[in-house]
Scaffold this active site. Structure first.
Site, PDB file in Angstrom:
ATOM      1  N   ALA A  89      45.400  54.698  71.267  1.00  0.00           N
ATOM      2  CA  ALA A  89      46.142  54.192  70.108  1.00  0.00           C
ATOM      3  C   ALA A  89      46.167  52.663  70.081  1.00  0.00           C
ATOM      4  O   ALA A  89      46.833  52.060  69.242  1.00  0.00           O
ATOM      5  CB  ALA A  89      47.564  54.737  70.114  1.00  0.00           C
ATOM      6  N   GLY A  90      45.478  52.038  71.027  1.00  0.00           N
ATOM      7  CA  GLY A  90      45.467  50.575  71.051  1.00  0.00           C
ATOM      8  C   GLY A  90      46.756  49.986  71.598  1.00  0.00           C
ATOM      9  O   GLY A  90      47.096  48.837  71.307  1.00  0.00           O
ATOM     10  N   HIS A  96      42.140  38.720  69.562  1.00  0.00           N
ATOM     11  CA  HIS A  96      40.769  38.308  69.905  1.00  0.00           C
ATOM     12  C   HIS A  96      40.730  36.824  70.255  1.00  0.00           C
ATOM     13  O   HIS A  96      39.740  36.139  70.005  1.00  0.00           O
ATOM     14  CB  HIS A  96      39.785  38.669  68.783  1.00  0.00           C
ATOM     15  CG  HIS A  96      39.544  40.154  68.699  1.00  0.00           C
ATOM     16  ND1 HIS A  96      38.633  40.809  69.490  1.00  0.00           N
ATOM     17  CD2 HIS A  96      40.156  41.120  67.967  1.00  0.00           C
ATOM     18  CE1 HIS A  96      38.667  42.104  69.222  1.00  0.00           C
ATOM     19  NE2 HIS A  96      39.592  42.325  68.305  1.00  0.00           N
ATOM     20  N   THR A  97      41.800  36.337  70.802  1.00  0.00           N
ATOM     21  CA  THR A  97      41.848  34.957  71.302  1.00  0.00           C
ATOM     22  C   THR A  97      41.793  34.920  72.826  1.00  0.00           C
ATOM     23  O   THR A  97      41.455  33.892  73.397  1.00  0.00           O
ATOM     24  CB  THR A  97      43.143  34.254  70.835  1.00  0.00           C
ATOM     25  OG1 THR A  97      44.248  35.115  71.134  1.00  0.00           O
ATOM     26  CG2 THR A  97      43.124  33.960  69.346  1.00  0.00           C
ATOM     27  N   ASP A 106      46.331  42.207  78.143  1.00  0.00           N
ATOM     28  CA  ASP A 106      47.075  43.458  78.303  1.00  0.00           C
ATOM     29  C   ASP A 106      47.691  43.567  79.694  1.00  0.00           C
ATOM     30  O   ASP A 106      48.843  43.985  79.852  1.00  0.00           O
ATOM     31  CB  ASP A 106      46.155  44.651  78.034  1.00  0.00           C
ATOM     32  CG  ASP A 106      45.470  44.562  76.676  1.00  0.00           C
ATOM     33  OD1 ASP A 106      45.980  43.846  75.805  1.00  0.00           O
ATOM     34  OD2 ASP A 106      44.426  45.206  76.512  1.00  0.00           O
ATOM     35  N   SER A 142      47.377  49.908  74.927  1.00  0.00           N
ATOM     36  CA  SER A 142      47.073  49.538  76.316  1.00  0.00           C
ATOM     37  C   SER A 142      47.556  50.546  77.349  1.00  0.00           C
ATOM     38  O   SER A 142      48.145  50.165  78.369  1.00  0.00           O
ATOM     39  CB  SER A 142      47.648  48.148  76.648  1.00  0.00           C
ATOM     40  OG  SER A 142      46.934  47.166  75.997  1.00  0.00           O
ATOM     41  N   SER A 165      45.563  51.972  79.226  1.00  0.00           N
ATOM     42  CA  SER A 165      44.741  51.707  80.422  1.00  0.00           C
ATOM     43  C   SER A 165      45.348  50.592  81.260  1.00  0.00           C
ATOM     44  O   SER A 165      45.432  50.721  82.490  1.00  0.00           O
ATOM     45  CB  SER A 165      43.300  51.387  80.020  1.00  0.00           C
ATOM     46  OG  SER A 165      43.245  50.288  79.148  1.00  0.00           O
TER      47      SER A 165
HETATM   48  C1  GLA Z   1      41.992  44.566  73.402  1.00  0.00           C
HETATM   49  C2  GLA Z   1      41.681  43.860  74.724  1.00  0.00           C
HETATM   50  C3  GLA Z   1      42.472  42.566  74.860  1.00  0.00           C
HETATM   51  C4  GLA Z   1      42.333  41.696  73.609  1.00  0.00           C
HETATM   52  C5  GLA Z   1      42.581  42.521  72.346  1.00  0.00           C
HETATM   53  C6  GLA Z   1      42.321  41.741  71.093  1.00  0.00           C
HETATM   54  O1  GLA Z   1      43.307  45.006  73.410  1.00  0.00           O
HETATM   55  O2  GLA Z   1      42.006  44.703  75.810  1.00  0.00           O
HETATM   56  O3  GLA Z   1      42.053  41.870  76.001  1.00  0.00           O
HETATM   57  O4  GLA Z   1      41.079  41.084  73.562  1.00  0.00           O
HETATM   58  O5  GLA Z   1      41.763  43.684  72.313  1.00  0.00           O
HETATM   59  O6  GLA Z   1      43.245  40.697  70.972  1.00  0.00           O
END
Ligand code: GLA
Length: 379
Positions: A122-123, A34-35, A171, A125, A127
């Site tokens: 699943a986080g 979240h940076t 991502d 990426s 997408s």
């Molecule tokens: C998701 C978003 C990224 C990033 C993260 C948190 O993966 O796609 O851009 O903000 O959350 O670090």
């Protein structure tokens, strides 16, 4: 899934050979969460899990199919498609075509087949992997030569303004700039990239990815709410972005929630720089473990984007001998990473599985994160 199997799927779907096969990877983020939408620092790595697209130029309309969607076929016109025309998974494909067109680049209609092994939701990426695979394919098929940063911007535009997910740029950048054996240190303000060697095997270490399989809840709304909090905190502090805030400044914020949100971003940026400094100085990577664990605590207590599945996995991994553990990605479900001695990683995964079973939760999945190459042509 291999380049050959994707080629064969394309032939089965379209009746002739594609012009090529391109791949782009999913990612985990070692630290810097979240940076990215605060002009800050991130330190992700590209995974060997990836999305493949086989494609060729067609006379139009564009026709896209996906092995994961049981061969479902979606059509759109490259010259006219606009957001809302194409919902669902195919929106990530159409969105890239649209982003190229919006940027004034000439676009072509495509026949395109998608296959991949980045788990969806699943986080990791999936997408960005799809967007970036389409972006490198489209650039080549339309005879364009944007650099990788420009491709990442176009892919992100598809995600933000076509699909409508208000994410930062991490991502797409790591999916394009990933390198085997290394981390991608990105300054999201300057878009400067530095590859940091990360040869864990040589140190007897493993970065274990624990996919909690926790159901994602309210992700979109919560993500947007965190962004809004950060923007408001920066505004109150009179800085362009939280990247520019100091801890003293943060302490002066009257609103308790905004103070905690901003504190996470400021301390997280510092942790990224500390990790980069330690790795570049050749320190034992085990030494970064406490920073990973501190990142998790900050995301749990200050930024409030963890859920019990993430907290239990991180806590149990650390108790079972991981040098450090933290959630990775946006939060509210998804994955935890745990830095383990290679000969302990099986026991760490087992401990988390047992802790989940004791709570009546589904078993997590676990696999090692091996830094891998960014998007490229395969065949
Ligand atoms: C998701 C978003 C990224 C990033 C993260 C948190 O993966 O796609 O851009 O903000 O959350 O670090």
């Amino acid at each position: 899934m291999t380049p050959g199997s994707v080629l064969a799927e394309f032939v089965a779907a379209f009746g002739h050979e594609p012009a090529g096969v391109w791949a782009a990877p999913g990612r985990v983020n070692l630290i810097g969460e979240h940076t990215d939408y605060n002009d800050g620092f991130v330190l992700p790595l590209a995974l060997p899990l990836r999305t493949l697209v086989a494609a060729r130029v067609s006379g139009g309309p564009s026709t896209v199919a996906s092995v994961q969607e049981d061969g479902e076929t979606v059509r759109f016109d490259a010259a006219t498609v606009v957001p809302a025309d194409v919902p669902g998974w195919a929106g990530y494909v159409a969105g890239v075509v649209w982003a190229f067109r919006e940027a004034g680049l000439p676009v072509v209609d495509l026949e395109l087949l998608v296959d991949g092994n980045v788990p969806v939701g699943a986080g990791l990426s999936s997408s960005a992997a799809l967007e970036c695979a389409v972006a490198v394919a489209l650039a080549e098929l339309a005879a364009l030569t944007p650099d990788r940063t420009e491709l990442a911007r176009l892919a992100r535009r598809a995600e933000n303004d076509f699909v409508g997910a208000p994410t930062g740029g991490m991502d797409q950048m790591v999916s394009l700039y990933g390198e085997a054996g290394g981390l991608v240190f990105l300054d999201t303000r300057t878009e400067e990239i530095e590859h940091i060697p990360f040869d864990l095997a040589a140190q007897g270490l493993e970065l274990l990815v624990i996919d909690t399989r926790a159901p994602h809840a309210l992700v979109d709304g919560q993500y947007g709410a965190r962004r809004a909090d950060c923007a408001r905190a920066a505004e109150l502090l009179g800085v362009p972005a939280l990247r520019d805030a100091t801890l003293d400044g943060v302490d002066s914020l009257a609103d308790e929630r905004l103070r905690r949100r901003a504190r996470h971003v400021v301390t997280e940026n510092a942790r990224v720089l500390d990790v980069v400094g330690m790795l570049k100085a050749g320190e034992d990577p085990r030494e970064i473990g406490p920073l990973l664990t501190a990142s998790h605590a900050s995301l749990r207590d200050d930024f409030e984007v963890t859920v019990p599945h993430l907290d239990v996995a991180a806590d149990v991994a650390a108790a079972a001998g991981a040098h450090g553990a933290r959630m990775t990605g946006g939060g509210f479900g998804g994955c935890v990473i745990a830095l383990c001695d290679a000969d302990r990683s099986g026991a760490v995964a087992e401990a988390v599985t047992e802790a989940y079973a004791a709570r009546g939760w589904d078993s997590p999945a676990a696999f090692p994160a091996v830094p891998s190459a960014g998007a490229h042509r395969l065949a």
